[in-house]
Design an enzyme around this catalytic site. Structure first.
Site, PDB file in Angstrom:
ATOM      1  N   ALA A 175     -18.901   9.339   2.923  1.00  0.00           N
ATOM      2  CA  ALA A 175     -19.441  10.467   3.758  1.00  0.00           C
ATOM      3  C   ALA A 175     -18.533  10.999   5.072  1.00  0.00           C
ATOM      4  O   ALA A 175     -18.293  11.975   5.060  1.00  0.00           O
ATOM      5  CB  ALA A 175     -20.786  10.080   4.131  1.00  0.00           C
ATOM      6  N   TYR A 176     -17.987   9.944   5.523  1.00  0.00           N
ATOM      7  CA  TYR A 176     -17.202  10.106   6.693  1.00  0.00           C
ATOM      8  C   TYR A 176     -16.010  10.842   6.323  1.00  0.00           C
ATOM      9  O   TYR A 176     -15.682  11.962   6.910  1.00  0.00           O
ATOM     10  CB  TYR A 176     -16.915   8.766   7.298  1.00  0.00           C
ATOM     11  N   GLY A 177     -15.196  10.242   5.158  1.00  0.00           N
ATOM     12  CA  GLY A 177     -13.962  10.975   4.826  1.00  0.00           C
ATOM     13  C   GLY A 177     -14.345  12.416   4.279  1.00  0.00           C
ATOM     14  O   GLY A 177     -13.570  13.166   4.444  1.00  0.00           O
ATOM     15  N   ALA A 178     -15.575  12.662   3.580  1.00  0.00           N
ATOM     16  CA  ALA A 178     -15.677  13.895   2.832  1.00  0.00           C
ATOM     17  C   ALA A 178     -15.753  14.911   4.319  1.00  0.00           C
ATOM     18  O   ALA A 178     -15.306  16.082   3.920  1.00  0.00           O
ATOM     19  CB  ALA A 178     -17.005  13.836   2.193  1.00  0.00           C
ATOM     20  N   LYS A 180     -14.936  14.623   7.309  1.00  0.00           N
ATOM     21  CA  LYS A 180     -13.291  14.859   7.831  1.00  0.00           C
ATOM     22  C   LYS A 180     -12.412  15.648   6.908  1.00  0.00           C
ATOM     23  O   LYS A 180     -11.796  16.559   7.569  1.00  0.00           O
ATOM     24  CB  LYS A 180     -12.612  13.595   8.182  1.00  0.00           C
TER      25      LYS A 180
END
Length: 271
Positions: A175-178, A180
């Site tokens: 979720a964090y990568g998405a 960002k």
């Protein structure tokens, strides 16, 4: 936790304010400024001659960083701001103009994370919160900042804090990568949209950095910093100020022909 203790680390001795520094004469707004990269950026921007407004959720931390800056001769104030609250974000940017009469540059650094784990283990509430803070909060801030820059300074620069975790598949922090990665897209779109007005928009993509978020990841997944350092040619994690230095340069006039880029500040991890 730096797992390569014999590797030289940068000199982080704090100098006095540099009146002819990179950001001399500019007014800067920094989100997530109570700790980590945001606090390092606020201190650095002030040392480089900017008047700074710090924003974050925790007043005690903001007050401490602000007092540090003032103690060294810098000009700073703070406002409590929750990036998940649209009214808070707009009010924080309005306060910059109220205090200093203008806005020249902004560093959208504030973010939140989720417990590490595969996509099917991310709770819907956590996904929604990461979206609201990391993506929607950045979008709200950028819109308010562009409006303020346009109405006061006329031209300026914005830097968004992304992550190398946005540049490839991120099974541990999906979720964090998405979010960002979406910030990267917003950055590029804003650069194309506002470049003709003289407003530059860039992002930085830090690698492993010794912030609270990374230390919490280490607590949840012991050995993760050592594993990430093994993938990094420089062999160590970054100090927050090393990331802040990249943001300061992109916000300064020395990067006047750079817009729409996502600068990797990752010790070579993504090379």
């Amino acid at each position: 936790m730096d797992t390569t203790p014999n590797t030289p680390t940068p000199n982080t001795t704090t100098p006095a304010v540099v009146r002819d520094g990179l950001l001399a004469g500019k007014v800067a707004f920094v989100t997530g400024a109570g700790s980590g990269i945001g606090a390092a950026a606020a201190r650095l921007f002030a040392r480089e001659g900017a008047r700074v407004l710090l924003a974050a959720r925790t007043e005690s931390r903001l007050k401490a960083v602000t007092e540090d800056i003032r103690g060294l001769g810098g000009i700073a104030d703070y406002t409590v701001c929750d990036l998940a609250d649209a009214d808070d974000v707009r009010a924080a940017v309005d306060r910059v103009v109220h205090l200093y009469g203008r806005l020249d540059v902004a560093f959208n650094n504030g973010a939140t994370g989720t417990p590490p784990g595969p996509m099917d283990q991310v709770r819907e509430a956590d996904f929604d919160h990461v979206y609201t803070v990391n993506l929607k909060g950045t979008w709200l801030a950028m819109v308010a900042e562009v409006t303020a820059i346009r109405a006061t300074a006329g031209t300026g620069a914005i830097v968004n804090n992304s992550s190398v975790g946005s540049l490839w598949g991120n099974p541990e922090l999906p979720a964090y990568g998405a979010m960002k990665r979406a910030v990267n897209s917003l950055t590029e779109s804003a650069a194309v949209t506002y470049g003709p007005e003289g407003i530059r928009v860039n992002a930085i993509a830090p690698g492993t950095t010794l912030t609270e978020m990374v230390r919490e990841w280490e607590d949840n997944s012991p050995g993760v910093i050592e594993r990430l350092n093994a993938r990094t040619p420089l062999g160590r994690a970054a100090e927050p100020e090393e990331i802040a230095q990249a943001a300061a340069w992109l916000l300064s006039d020395r990067s006047s022909y750079i817009t729409g880029t996502v600068l990797r500040v990752d010790g070579g991890m993504s090379a």
